[in-house]
Design a protein around this motif. Structure first.
Motif, short mmCIF file in Angstrom:
data_model
loop_
_atom_site.label_atom_id
_atom_site.label_comp_id
_atom_site.label_asym_id
_atom_site.label_seq_id
_atom_site.Cartn_x
_atom_site.Cartn_y
_atom_site.Cartn_z
N MET A 50 9.16 18.39 -4.23
CA MET A 50 8.51 17.40 -5.08
C MET A 50 7.90 16.28 -4.24
O MET A 50 8.51 15.77 -3.31
CB MET A 50 9.52 16.79 -6.07
CG MET A 50 8.87 15.89 -7.11
SD MET A 50 10.08 14.96 -8.09
CE MET A 50 10.13 13.43 -7.14
N VAL A 51 6.69 15.90 -4.60
CA VAL A 51 6.01 14.76 -3.98
C VAL A 51 5.58 13.81 -5.10
O VAL A 51 5.04 14.25 -6.12
CB VAL A 51 4.77 15.21 -3.18
CG1 VAL A 51 4.01 14.00 -2.64
CG2 VAL A 51 5.18 16.13 -2.04
N ALA A 52 5.85 12.52 -4.92
CA ALA A 52 5.43 11.51 -5.88
C ALA A 52 4.16 10.82 -5.38
O ALA A 52 4.07 10.48 -4.20
CB ALA A 52 6.54 10.48 -6.10
N LEU A 53 3.19 10.64 -6.28
CA LEU A 53 1.93 9.99 -5.90
C LEU A 53 1.67 8.78 -6.78
O LEU A 53 1.83 8.83 -8.00
CB LEU A 53 0.76 10.97 -6.07
CG LEU A 53 0.74 12.23 -5.22
CD1 LEU A 53 -0.53 13.03 -5.54
CD2 LEU A 53 0.79 11.90 -3.73
N THR A 54 1.27 7.69 -6.15
CA THR A 54 0.85 6.50 -6.86
C THR A 54 -0.61 6.24 -6.52
O THR A 54 -0.98 6.21 -5.35
CB THR A 54 1.69 5.27 -6.45
OG1 THR A 54 3.05 5.48 -6.81
CG2 THR A 54 1.18 4.00 -7.15
N VAL A 55 -1.43 6.07 -7.54
CA VAL A 55 -2.83 5.74 -7.32
C VAL A 55 -3.00 4.23 -7.42
O VAL A 55 -2.74 3.64 -8.46
CB VAL A 55 -3.74 6.44 -8.35
CG1 VAL A 55 -5.19 5.98 -8.17
CG2 VAL A 55 -3.65 7.96 -8.20
N ASP A 56 -3.40 3.62 -6.33
CA ASP A 56 -3.74 2.20 -6.32
C ASP A 56 -5.21 2.10 -6.72
O ASP A 56 -6.11 2.37 -5.94
CB ASP A 56 -3.51 1.61 -4.92
CG ASP A 56 -3.98 0.16 -4.83
OD1 ASP A 56 -4.31 -0.43 -5.88
OD2 ASP A 56 -4.03 -0.38 -3.70
N HIS A 57 -5.45 1.72 -7.98
CA HIS A 57 -6.81 1.72 -8.52
C HIS A 57 -7.67 0.59 -7.96
O HIS A 57 -8.88 0.59 -8.13
CB HIS A 57 -6.76 1.62 -10.04
CG HIS A 57 -5.82 0.58 -10.54
ND1 HIS A 57 -5.99 -0.77 -10.28
CD2 HIS A 57 -4.67 0.69 -11.25
CE1 HIS A 57 -5.00 -1.44 -10.84
NE2 HIS A 57 -4.18 -0.58 -11.42
N ASN A 58 -7.05 -0.39 -7.32
CA ASN A 58 -7.81 -1.46 -6.66
C ASN A 58 -8.60 -2.31 -7.64
O ASN A 58 -9.59 -2.95 -7.26
CB ASN A 58 -8.77 -0.86 -5.61
CG ASN A 58 -8.81 -1.69 -4.34
OD1 ASN A 58 -8.20 -2.75 -4.26
ND2 ASN A 58 -9.53 -1.21 -3.35
#
Length: 334
Positions: A50-58
């Motif tokens: 499992m890999v967790a991803l966070t999108v920093d939308h800026n």
């Protein structure tokens, strides 16, 4: 009450086969954070990477700081976590919807590049109810009123929603029990967003006994009707497709007047959603307008929808392709 055992059983009912690798989308909000912790335990138990991803939308001042906070939280649990920072063009209107779409595109791209076939997202039971009322306010048909599916196939990627059976209150209790903090998104209280206004309306519907459970029964009935339509939608796409590439598709117009209008419109919707990487389909009235132009042969110089151009070739073939970006600003630049 949310328990690891119930979460595991719920996933067993959703997934036909366990994937080798999964990606979980975690914003740091209570829903996605709880899903990430529960999924981590499930993945360890079943030997799934499992890999967790966070999108920093800026787009918000503190977005980078919040992403780093999430990274530190997950680091405590030994969860592999990456931050994807958006540095592309910034929309000047409809910011929430556009941000959601590029967030999904970044997640999809990561999955494709890393051979991940399963993406977990954290929509909950309250959001399912909100989606029902949101689509009802738009005059949606069967597709809109059947809500978000537990699993949605997009090409070779499956989008899984394991939190749909849990309410927001249950999710927060789970995190508090495990002494885990979360990030509060200020936009969740901003009345300029229609979903927020509907969320407040839900308090009134509760007094009318329109509970999540009762609405879920309606959604299930709608889902069965949608499955029947989907069968013919896939048949139409298969028989009408002349040529398909990564960013375009060519369709024969021969079957447009033969198949039921609802089937053709939903087929166009599915094609456009997949080509544009949108997390949600285009609005029905826009799809209906496009359908009318195609059937009545009045496309003229072409039409645009979801950043795609739809045109008619000299031989009568319908061509759908990506159009050039309409945005002018770039993230991080003034």
């Amino acid at each position: 009450m949310i328990t690891q055992e119930l979460f595991n059983k719920n996933l067993d009912s959703i997934l036909k086969n366990y994937p080798r690798k999964i990606v979980v989308a975690v914003s740091g909000g209570s829903d996605s954070l709880a899903m990430t912790l529960l999924s981590h335990n499930w993945a360890k138990l079943n030997n799934v990477k499992m890999v967790a991803l966070t999108v920093d939308h800026n787009l918000r001042k503190n977005s980078a700081r919040e992403a780093l906070k999430v990274h530190k939280w997950l680091e405590k649990y030994g969860i592999e976590h990456h931050i994807l920072t958006y540095t592309g063009e910034i929309p000047t209107s409809n910011i929430e919807a556009v941000a959601r779409n590029y967030r999904y595109k970044m997640l999809f791209d990561y999955c494709h590049k890393n051979d991940v076939k399963c993406l977990f997202v954290a929509h909950n039971a309250d959001e399912q109810t909100e989606t029902f009322f949101l689509n009802l306010s738009r005059g949606s048909g069967v597709y809109g009123l059947c809500g978000m599916p537990k699993i949605q196939v997009r090409g070779d990627l499956s989008i899984v929603r394991p939190m749909l059976c849990y309410s927001k209150a249950e999710i927060k209790v789970y995190l508090k029990t495990n002494r885990q903090k979360w990030v509060e998104d200020p936009s969740n209280k901003d009345n300029k967003y229609k979903r927020v206004r509907i969320r407040k309306l839900k308090k009134l519907t509760d007094t009318l006994e329109l509970s999540n459970e009762r609405i879920a029964n309606t959604l299930e009935n709608m889902r069965r009707a949608r499955e029947a339509i989907d069968f013919f939608v896939n048949d139409f796409i298969f028989k009408s497709t002349v040529k398909k590439e990564k960013e375009s598709i060519m369709l024969s117009p021969k079957l447009f007047a033969i198949y039921p209008e609802e089937v053709v419109i939903r087929a166009i919707s599915k094609i456009i959603q997949e080509l544009s990487y949108k997390s949600y389909p285009a609005r029905f009235e826009n799809l209906k307008n496009l359908y009318d132009k195609i059937v009545n042969q009045t496309l003229g110089n072409g039409a645009t929808l979801s950043n795609l151009k739809i045109s008619t070739k000299k031989d009568g073939m319908i061509f759908i392709e990506k159009e050039k970006s309409r945005y002018k600003k770039t993230a991080g630049k003034k």
